[in-house]
Design a protein around this motif. Structure first.
Motif, short mmCIF file in Angstrom:
data_model
loop_
_atom_site.label_atom_id
_atom_site.label_comp_id
_atom_site.label_asym_id
_atom_site.label_seq_id
_atom_site.Cartn_x
_atom_site.Cartn_y
_atom_site.Cartn_z
N GLY A 1 -46.60 -32.44 29.11
CA GLY A 1 -45.27 -32.55 29.69
C GLY A 1 -45.22 -32.38 31.19
N LEU A 2 -46.36 -32.46 31.87
CA LEU A 2 -46.42 -32.24 33.32
C LEU A 2 -46.55 -33.57 34.04
CD1 LEU A 2 -46.57 -30.26 35.70
CD2 LEU A 2 -49.07 -30.21 35.38
N ASP B 1 -30.91 -44.10 25.27
CA ASP B 1 -31.35 -44.71 26.54
C ASP B 1 -30.74 -43.92 27.70
OD1 ASP B 1 -31.89 -46.26 28.76
OD2 ASP B 1 -31.65 -48.15 27.69
N PRO B 2 -31.50 -43.00 28.30
CA PRO B 2 -30.94 -42.17 29.37
C PRO B 2 -30.54 -42.96 30.61
CG PRO B 2 -33.29 -41.81 29.16
CD PRO B 2 -32.89 -42.65 28.00
N VAL B 3 -31.20 -44.11 30.84
CA VAL B 3 -30.85 -44.92 32.02
C VAL B 3 -29.44 -45.47 31.87
CG1 VAL B 3 -31.45 -46.98 33.36
CG2 VAL B 3 -33.27 -45.51 32.45
N GLY C 1 -37.26 -32.07 23.59
CA GLY C 1 -35.82 -32.20 23.42
C GLY C 1 -35.07 -32.57 24.67
N GLU C 2 -35.78 -33.15 25.68
CA GLU C 2 -35.08 -33.53 26.92
C GLU C 2 -35.78 -34.71 27.58
OE1 GLU C 2 -35.24 -30.01 29.29
OE2 GLU C 2 -37.19 -30.51 30.17
N VAL D 1 -31.92 -33.72 34.28
CA VAL D 1 -32.29 -33.40 32.91
C VAL D 1 -31.21 -33.91 31.95
CG1 VAL D 1 -32.87 -31.58 31.27
CG2 VAL D 1 -33.53 -31.35 33.69
N ILE D 2 -31.64 -34.70 30.97
CA ILE D 2 -30.74 -35.24 29.94
C ILE D 2 -31.29 -34.81 28.57
CG2 ILE D 2 -29.75 -37.32 28.91
CD1 ILE D 2 -28.74 -36.87 31.69
#
Length: 295
Positions: A54-55, A102-104, A31-32, A67-68
């Motif tokens: 997730g590492l 799109d987090p960017v 979820g992030e 974190v988004i």
């Protein structure tokens, strides 16, 4: 002393390694998004699927992370006034389900701020809502609250927010109502319109019923006339046959006299049927002859 110094240096080294390891590790949760930056520039975006368990890793002290959220988010728009195509004021209260696609772009255009994103969403959705409502009459707006209006809003909004890295999943209307001061007048008008429609249907139904009744009466009249004609024809034929049979039966003189005698008796019987009737006959009357002959 030398041993103590070595121990202290070892402890310091271990602590430094632990701090460096903690700084280098990137743990991405479901979820992030984990956005990795180097000197303020985005170098990559980590998700749960991009690294085993997730590492991930980054350069310690050089690269940083932001974190988004990638979950479905809710934007509750403030209630606002809108105007229909027939110049009727209405109050709209909507909410939007959205996510960061799109987090960017989200970071570049909106500084990664959810508050900035909701402000942009509110502005775009309100403009789409205003355009949609202004193209519909008040009656169309009210009747479209079961899903048509939401579909029109989504279509009108289109992909205007994709440039911000945002995807609008759904737009729903919590409330779409009339201002309090207009409700009674509008409701009365709607009741009047529905009454006119009902009266129109009733009048049309009565007209159709009368037409059916007239057609039925006409058919009944024709059927009765035909039946009466057939009955009259049958009676006439029966009487003609009756007269023919009588004519054949009393074709000779003896039978004709007997027939005349029976007819005279029937006439007397019919006359004296009611109590108190008296018959006065001339002696030359054919009926009187019966009595004279008896004497």
């Amino acid at each position: 002393m030398k041993t103590n110094k070595k121990n202290i240096l070892l402890v310091i080294l271990v602590l430094f390694l632990l701090i460096t390891l903690n700084e280098a590790a990137v743990v991405t949760k479901p979820g992030e998004y984990r956005v990795i930056k180097q000197f303020g520039k985005i170098v990559r975006v980590d998700t749960v699927d991009s690294h085993p368990y997730g590492l991930g890793w980054k350069l310690p002290f050089i690269q940083s992370e932001t974190v988004i959220s990638s979950q479905l988010l809710l934007c509750d728009l403030a209630a606002s006034d809108v105007m229909t195509s027939d110049k009727k004021s209405m109050i709209s209260d909507c909410f939007v389900l959205w996510r960061i696609e799109d987090p960017v772009k989200f970071i570049q255009k909106l500084s990664g701020s959810q508050q900035n994103a909701e402000s942009r969403i509110s502005s775009n959705v309100y403009n789409a809502l205003k355009n949609v409502i202004s193209s519909l009459s008040q009656e169309e707006v009210i009747s479209g609250r079961d899903g048509e209006l939401a579909e029109l809003l989504t279509t009108t909004l289109g992909n205007n927010l994709e440039s911000y890295g945002i995807k609008v999943v759904k737009i729903e209307t919590k409330m779409l109502d009339l201002p309090d001061e207009n409700k009674e007048a509008v409701y009365n008008r709607m009741v009047s319109e529905r009454g006119n429609i009902a009266a129109s249907f009733k009048a049309k139904g009565e007209q159709e019923a009368q037409k059916i009744k007239n057609d039925t009466d006409e058919k009944t009249t024709v059927i009765l006339a035909q039946a009466q004609k057939t009955a009259d024809t049958t009676i006439a034929e029966g009487e003609a046959e009756y007269m023919r049979i009588l004519s054949d039966a009393y074709n000779d003189e003896s039978k004709a006299d007997f027939y005349s005698f029976v007819r005279q008796l029937d006439a007397m019987k019919a006359t004296l049927k009611k109590q108190g009737n008296t018959i006065v006959l001339d002696k030359d009357s054919p009926i009187a002859e019966l009595f004279y002959q008896k004497q």
